[in-house]
Design an enzyme around this catalytic site. Structure first.
Site, mmCIF file in Angstrom:
data_model
loop_
_atom_site.group_PDB
_atom_site.id
_atom_site.type_symbol
_atom_site.label_atom_id
_atom_site.label_comp_id
_atom_site.label_asym_id
_atom_site.label_seq_id
_atom_site.Cartn_x
_atom_site.Cartn_y
_atom_site.Cartn_z
ATOM 1 N N ASN A 66 23.300 1.473 17.143
ATOM 2 C CA ASN A 66 22.565 2.302 16.185
ATOM 3 C C ASN A 66 21.760 3.396 16.868
ATOM 4 O O ASN A 66 20.853 3.974 16.268
ATOM 5 C CB ASN A 66 21.649 1.433 15.318
ATOM 6 C CG ASN A 66 22.410 0.787 14.181
ATOM 7 O OD1 ASN A 66 23.435 1.315 13.733
ATOM 8 N ND2 ASN A 66 21.948 -0.357 13.724
ATOM 9 N N LEU A 77 15.346 -2.661 10.855
ATOM 10 C CA LEU A 77 15.883 -4.021 10.791
ATOM 11 C C LEU A 77 17.093 -4.250 11.683
ATOM 12 O O LEU A 77 17.595 -5.373 11.753
ATOM 13 C CB LEU A 77 16.256 -4.372 9.338
ATOM 14 C CG LEU A 77 15.112 -4.374 8.333
ATOM 15 C CD1 LEU A 77 15.596 -4.865 6.971
ATOM 16 C CD2 LEU A 77 13.946 -5.220 8.820
ATOM 17 N N ASP A 78 17.552 -3.224 12.382
ATOM 18 C CA ASP A 78 18.732 -3.442 13.226
ATOM 19 C C ASP A 78 18.710 -2.507 14.434
ATOM 20 O O ASP A 78 19.524 -1.590 14.542
ATOM 21 C CB ASP A 78 20.013 -3.241 12.415
ATOM 22 C CG ASP A 78 21.256 -3.731 13.145
ATOM 23 O OD1 ASP A 78 21.104 -4.342 14.221
ATOM 24 O OD2 ASP A 78 22.378 -3.508 12.641
ATOM 25 N N ILE A 79 17.787 -2.751 15.344
ATOM 26 C CA ILE A 79 17.703 -1.963 16.573
ATOM 27 C C ILE A 79 18.756 -2.476 17.543
ATOM 28 O O ILE A 79 18.740 -3.644 17.945
ATOM 29 C CB ILE A 79 16.313 -2.078 17.214
ATOM 30 C CG1 ILE A 79 15.246 -1.509 16.273
ATOM 31 C CG2 ILE A 79 16.274 -1.358 18.554
ATOM 32 C CD1 ILE A 79 15.407 -0.044 15.995
ATOM 33 N N SER A 85 21.341 -7.306 14.890
ATOM 34 C CA SER A 85 22.578 -7.510 15.648
ATOM 35 C C SER A 85 22.388 -8.619 16.671
ATOM 36 O O SER A 85 21.332 -8.736 17.300
ATOM 37 C CB SER A 85 22.990 -6.212 16.366
ATOM 38 O OG SER A 85 23.269 -5.192 15.422
#
Length: 222
Positions: free
Chosen positions: A73, A67-69, A108
């Site tokens: 990260n 859910l947050d590439i 993001s």
């Protein structure tokens, strides 16, 4: 990244990971020169891009959607091998529909696929878009949202409309790398084509991560 333990105390829950000495890919690419002595040239960047793609392909094979590439990260170990962080923030895909619903747009800024805003569903093609943004950052050393790109123009749009501006490859790619050798330039242009495929505005036209891995490995081997 695989957690090695956890701590729960009152209303706080912490996951424990091994220490990652080289921080994040965002720190590596976007720190100013006085903050770090090491700036990766093209071959290490290509290896990092392949490693991130392999990690995502592995998750998708297991029906897991990150859910947050983002560059923040992507962690780098002592050998600058990339590891996907925050994999705990993920969704399992519906076994037949290939989607997972969300209650609010997640991710993001600058990496969120455009379709998430109106579908409120996360998908593998959405992850592919976010990966495409990472690949563009690796190639251009530009932030996904940069005031220098123009008003209301993010990195994806800036690259996609480059032909209409008449930009040369050196005006898009990190010229400090693309002008070193013809081989690097050729490989970077090939990787740029992959990034453009990944950031296609039509989700169905984006390649699967397994295919992305294959295309990048072909570039490296050639």
């Amino acid at each position: 990244m695989q957690p090695v333990g956890f701590v729960i105390y009152k209303d706080v829950a912490l996951l424990l990971h091994h220490y990652i000495p080289n921080g994040t890919l965002a720190q590596l690419l976007h720190k100013s020169s006085h903050e770090t002595e090491y700036k990766p040239d093209w071959p290490p960047r290509l290896s990092i891009a392949i490693g991130v793609a392999e990690g995502l392909a592995f998750l998708h094979h297991s029906a897991v959607i990150h859910l947050d590439i983002s560059l923040a990260n992507v962690m780098l170990d002592s050998n600058f091998k990339p590891l996907l962080g925050e994999i705990e923030i993920s969704k399992l895909l519906h076994p037949s529909r290939g989607i997972a619903s969300i209650s609010a747009v997640t991710g993001s800024f600058g990496y969120i696929p455009p379709e998430y805003a109106y579908t409120m569903q996360v998908t593998a093609p959405g992850n592919v878009f976010s990966y495409g943004v990472i690949l563009l950052e690796i190639l251009t050393t530009r932030l996904p949202v940069d005031e220098g790109l123009g008003e209301d123009v993010d990195l994806v749009r800036w690259v996609h409309i480059a032909p209409t501006r008449g930009d040369t490859p050196e005006q898009i790619l990190d010229a400090r790398l693309s002008t070193v050798s013809f081989t690097w330039r050729r490989e970077m242009l090939a990787a740029l084509k992959v990034a453009l495929l990944c950031t296609n505005s039509v989700p169905a036209q984006r390649p699967k991560m397994k295919k992305v891995v294959e295309m990048l490995q072909e570039i490296k081997q050639s």
